[in-house]
Design an enzyme around this catalytic site. Structure first.
Site, PDB file in Angstrom:
ATOM      1  N   ASN A 216       0.873  -1.179   0.000  1.00  0.00           N
ATOM      2  CA  ASN A 216       0.000   0.000   0.000  1.00  0.00           C
ATOM      3  C   ASN A 216       0.908   1.226   0.000  1.00  0.00           C
ATOM      4  O   ASN A 216       1.486   1.567   1.031  1.00  0.00           O
ATOM      5  CB  ASN A 216      -0.902  -0.007   1.244  1.00  0.00           C
ATOM      6  CG  ASN A 216      -1.693   1.275   1.381  1.00  0.00           C
ATOM      7  OD1 ASN A 216      -1.867   2.013   0.406  1.00  0.00           O
ATOM      8  ND2 ASN A 216      -2.171   1.553   2.586  1.00  0.00           N
ATOM      9  N   TRP A 217       1.011   1.839  -1.151  1.00  0.00           N
ATOM     10  CA  TRP A 217       1.914   2.989  -1.269  1.00  0.00           C
ATOM     11  C   TRP A 217       1.367   4.247  -0.599  1.00  0.00           C
ATOM     12  O   TRP A 217       2.090   5.231  -0.467  1.00  0.00           O
ATOM     13  CB  TRP A 217       2.189   3.281  -2.746  1.00  0.00           C
ATOM     14  CG  TRP A 217       3.162   2.345  -3.397  1.00  0.00           C
ATOM     15  CD1 TRP A 217       3.829   1.301  -2.809  1.00  0.00           C
ATOM     16  CD2 TRP A 217       3.598   2.377  -4.759  1.00  0.00           C
ATOM     17  NE1 TRP A 217       4.652   0.688  -3.715  1.00  0.00           N
ATOM     18  CE2 TRP A 217       4.522   1.332  -4.932  1.00  0.00           C
ATOM     19  CE3 TRP A 217       3.284   3.185  -5.855  1.00  0.00           C
ATOM     20  CZ2 TRP A 217       5.143   1.072  -6.154  1.00  0.00           C
ATOM     21  CZ3 TRP A 217       3.897   2.930  -7.075  1.00  0.00           C
ATOM     22  CH2 TRP A 217       4.821   1.894  -7.221  1.00  0.00           C
ATOM     23  N   LYS A 218       0.086   4.229  -0.246  1.00  0.00           N
ATOM     24  CA  LYS A 218      -0.557   5.443   0.294  1.00  0.00           C
ATOM     25  C   LYS A 218      -0.330   6.597  -0.686  1.00  0.00           C
ATOM     26  O   LYS A 218      -0.317   6.368  -1.892  1.00  0.00           O
ATOM     27  CB  LYS A 218      -0.036   5.759   1.702  1.00  0.00           C
ATOM     28  CG  LYS A 218      -0.024   4.531   2.608  1.00  0.00           C
ATOM     29  CD  LYS A 218       0.150   4.854   4.055  1.00  0.00           C
ATOM     30  CE  LYS A 218       0.401   3.567   4.816  1.00  0.00           C
ATOM     31  NZ  LYS A 218       0.027   3.657   6.218  1.00  0.00           N
TER      32      LYS A 218
ATOM     33  N   HIS B 264      -9.573   1.123   4.410  1.00  0.00           N
ATOM     34  CA  HIS B 264      -8.328   1.320   5.166  1.00  0.00           C
ATOM     35  C   HIS B 264      -8.611   2.257   6.339  1.00  0.00           C
ATOM     36  O   HIS B 264      -9.417   3.193   6.216  1.00  0.00           O
ATOM     37  CB  HIS B 264      -7.247   1.895   4.244  1.00  0.00           C
ATOM     38  CG  HIS B 264      -5.884   1.867   4.876  1.00  0.00           C
ATOM     39  ND1 HIS B 264      -5.480   2.808   5.794  1.00  0.00           N
ATOM     40  CD2 HIS B 264      -4.848   1.000   4.726  1.00  0.00           C
ATOM     41  CE1 HIS B 264      -4.248   2.514   6.181  1.00  0.00           C
ATOM     42  NE2 HIS B 264      -3.845   1.416   5.550  1.00  0.00           N
TER      43      HIS B 264
ATOM     44  N   GLU C 110      -7.063   4.646   7.517  1.00  0.00           N
ATOM     45  CA  GLU C 110      -6.841   6.073   7.227  1.00  0.00           C
ATOM     46  C   GLU C 110      -8.047   6.677   6.525  1.00  0.00           C
ATOM     47  O   GLU C 110      -8.398   7.839   6.756  1.00  0.00           O
ATOM     48  CB  GLU C 110      -5.553   6.243   6.401  1.00  0.00           C
ATOM     49  CG  GLU C 110      -4.313   5.960   7.256  1.00  0.00           C
ATOM     50  CD  GLU C 110      -3.097   5.471   6.498  1.00  0.00           C
ATOM     51  OE1 GLU C 110      -3.043   5.616   5.258  1.00  0.00           O
ATOM     52  OE2 GLU C 110      -2.194   4.919   7.151  1.00  0.00           O
TER      53      GLU C 110
ATOM     54  N   GLU D 223      -5.751  -5.181  10.361  1.00  0.00           N
ATOM     55  CA  GLU D 223      -4.763  -4.142  10.641  1.00  0.00           C
ATOM     56  C   GLU D 223      -5.102  -3.416  11.941  1.00  0.00           C
ATOM     57  O   GLU D 223      -5.932  -2.493  11.940  1.00  0.00           O
ATOM     58  CB  GLU D 223      -4.734  -3.123   9.497  1.00  0.00           C
ATOM     59  CG  GLU D 223      -4.371  -3.723   8.160  1.00  0.00           C
ATOM     60  CD  GLU D 223      -3.694  -2.700   7.254  1.00  0.00           C
ATOM     61  OE1 GLU D 223      -2.611  -3.005   6.753  1.00  0.00           O
ATOM     62  OE2 GLU D 223      -4.238  -1.593   7.081  1.00  0.00           O
TER      63      GLU D 223
ATOM     64  N   GLY E 197       2.128   2.083  10.670  1.00  0.00           N
ATOM     65  CA  GLY E 197       3.075   3.181  10.526  1.00  0.00           C
ATOM     66  C   GLY E 197       3.754   3.585  11.824  1.00  0.00           C
ATOM     67  O   GLY E 197       4.391   4.637  11.901  1.00  0.00           O
TER      68      GLY E 197
ATOM     69  N   SER F 126       3.122  -2.381  10.384  1.00  0.00           N
ATOM     70  CA  SER F 126       4.567  -2.405  10.619  1.00  0.00           C
ATOM     71  C   SER F 126       5.214  -3.745  10.266  1.00  0.00           C
ATOM     72  O   SER F 126       6.125  -4.209  10.951  1.00  0.00           O
ATOM     73  CB  SER F 126       4.888  -1.991  12.059  1.00  0.00           C
ATOM     74  OG  SER F 126       4.454  -0.648  12.292  1.00  0.00           O
TER      75      SER F 126
ATOM     76  N   GLY G  85       2.563  -1.085   4.261  1.00  0.00           N
ATOM     77  CA  GLY G  85       2.684   0.314   3.865  1.00  0.00           C
ATOM     78  C   GLY G  85       4.139   0.685   3.638  1.00  0.00           C
ATOM     79  O   GLY G  85       4.708   0.455   2.580  1.00  0.00           O
ATOM     80  N   GLY G  86       4.748   1.271   4.660  1.00  0.00           N
ATOM     81  CA  GLY G  86       6.097   1.829   4.555  1.00  0.00           C
ATOM     82  C   GLY G  86       7.125   0.932   3.890  1.00  0.00           C
ATOM     83  O   GLY G  86       7.891   1.380   3.025  1.00  0.00           O
TER      84      GLY G  86
HETATM   85  C1  PEP Z   1      -0.907   0.031   5.821  1.00  0.00           C
HETATM   86  O1  PEP Z   1      -0.833   1.135   5.291  1.00  0.00           O
HETATM   87  O2  PEP Z   1      -1.872  -0.695   5.578  1.00  0.00           O
HETATM   88  C2  PEP Z   1       0.149  -0.398   6.757  1.00  0.00           C
HETATM   89  C3  PEP Z   1       0.046  -1.559   7.359  1.00  0.00           C
HETATM   90  O3  PEP Z   1       1.206   0.469   6.932  1.00  0.00           O
HETATM   91  P1  PEP Z   1       2.647   0.112   7.609  1.00  0.00           P
HETATM   92  O4  PEP Z   1       3.104  -1.175   7.005  1.00  0.00           O
HETATM   93  O5  PEP Z   1       3.522   1.275   7.243  1.00  0.00           O
HETATM   94  O6  PEP Z   1       2.413  -0.018   9.086  1.00  0.00           O
END
Ligand code: PEP
Length: 251
Positions: A11-13, A96, A98, A168, A174, A214, A235-236
Site C-alpha cells: 500500500n503505497w498510500k 483502510h 486512514e 490491521e 506506521g 509495521s 505500507g512503509g
Molecule cells: C498500511 O498502510 O496498511 C500499513 C500496514 O502500513 P505500515 O506497514 O507502514 O504499518
C-alpha cells in the site's frame, strides 16, 4: 495454509510520481515474482495506467487504494469501479483505517464499496482492525466482528470466498509497533470463524486474511509461520524495491 495462496500487497498510500512508480516496477520485475505467492502493488490513482503497462507480462498485479461505490455521476473528484476495471486494475483496498479516520468512511460505505468492487470484477482487500483504546478495553474481537460482518453483507458465498481481508490493528500502522504474530493469528483465526458463521465453513477456509501493521522484511516470516495468516498488507516497507522484493520472498 496449504490450500490458500499467500498474498503480499503493498500500500503505497500517497507516495510516488509516475516516474518513480515506473522505476519501482522496473526494479521489482522478475524479482517480486515467486511461484505460489501473489504480489499486488496498490498505488495512487495517477500511477495506475503506467503500472498496469509496466507490469504487463509479469505476475505482479495492480491495485487501487479506494473507489467510489457508484458507477458514474456527479461526484467531483471520485473514481469508480468501472474506471479502475477499464485500466486493467485487479484489486482495490477498501476501508483502510486512514480512510475511515480522515474521510469518514463508515461500515455502510465500506459495504457499498465492497459490493461495487465485485460488480466490476475487482477483488477487494477489505481492511478491519481496532484502535488502541478498543484493544485496551478488550474490544478487539468485537470491533473486528462488527466491521467484517457489515462489510461482507450482501455478498454471495463465492464473492466472500474471493475477498481478501486485511487485519490491521490501527495502533500498529506506521508506528513500528507491530502486533505479535501470536496475537495477530488469534484475531485472524477469530475473523475466520466470523466468516464461517456469516457464510459457511468452506468460505472461511478459502478466504485469505492478511496481517498489516509495521510488517518489515525482518518480521514477515514470523507472521507467515502462523496457520491462519495468509500474507501481509504493507505500507512503509513496500515503497523501496529491495524491501518489497524481500517481503515477497519472505512470504
Ligand atoms: C498500511 O498502510 O496498511 C500499513 C500496514 O502500513 P505500515 O506497514 O507502514 O504499518
Amino acid at each position: 495454509s496449504v490450500s490458500r495462496t499467500p498474498i503480499i500487497a503493498g500500500n503505497w498510500k500517497m507516495f510516488k510520481t509516475v516516474k518513480e512508480a515506473v522505476a519501482f516496477a522496473d526494479e521489482v520485475k522478475g524479482k517480486a515474482e515467486l511461484a505460489g505467492v501473489e504480489s499486488v502493488v496498490c498505488a495512487p490513482f495517477t500511477n495506475l495506467p503506467a503500472l498496469v503497462q509496466a507490469f504487463q507480462g509479469t505476475t505482479i498485479k495492480v491495485g487501487a487504494q479506494n473507489l467510489h461505490f457508484e458507477d458514474n455521476g456527479a461526484y467531483t473528484g471520485e473514481i469508480s469501479g468501472i474506471m479502475l476495471k477499464d485500466l486493467g486494475v485487479e484489486y482495490v483496498i477498501i476501508g483502510h483505517s486512514e480512510r475511515r479516520a480522515y474521510f469518514a468512511e463508515t461500515d455502510e460505505i465500506v459495504n457499498k464499496k465492497v459490493l461495487a468492487a465485485f460488480k466490476h470484477g475487482l477483488t477487494p482487500i477489505l481492511c478491519v482492525g481496532e484502535k488502541l483504546e478498543e484493544r485496551e478495553a478488550g474490544e478487539t474481537k468485537e470491533v473486528c466482528r462488527v466491521q467484517t460482518v457489515a462489510a461482507l453483507a450482501g455478498l454471495t458465498a463465492e464473492q466472500a470466498a474471493q475477498t481478501v481481508i486485511a487485519y490491521e490493528p490501527i495502533w500498529a500502522i506506521g508506528t513500528g509497533k507491530s502486533s505479535t504474530a501470536e496475537d495477530a493469528n488469534e484475531v485472524i483465526s477469530y475473523i475466520r470463524s466470523v466468516v464461517a458463521e456469516q457464510f459457511n465453513g468452506e468460505v472461511a477456509q478459502a478466504v485469505r486474511i492478511q496481517y498489516g501493521g509495521s510488517v518489515k522484511p525482518n518480521n514477515i516470516s514470523e507472521y507467515m509461520a502462523k496457520a491462519d495468516i495468509d500474507g501481509a498488507l504493507v505500507g512503509g516497507a513496500s515503497l523501496e524495491p529491495a524491501s518489497y522484493i524481500a517481503l515477497v520472498e519472505g512470504a
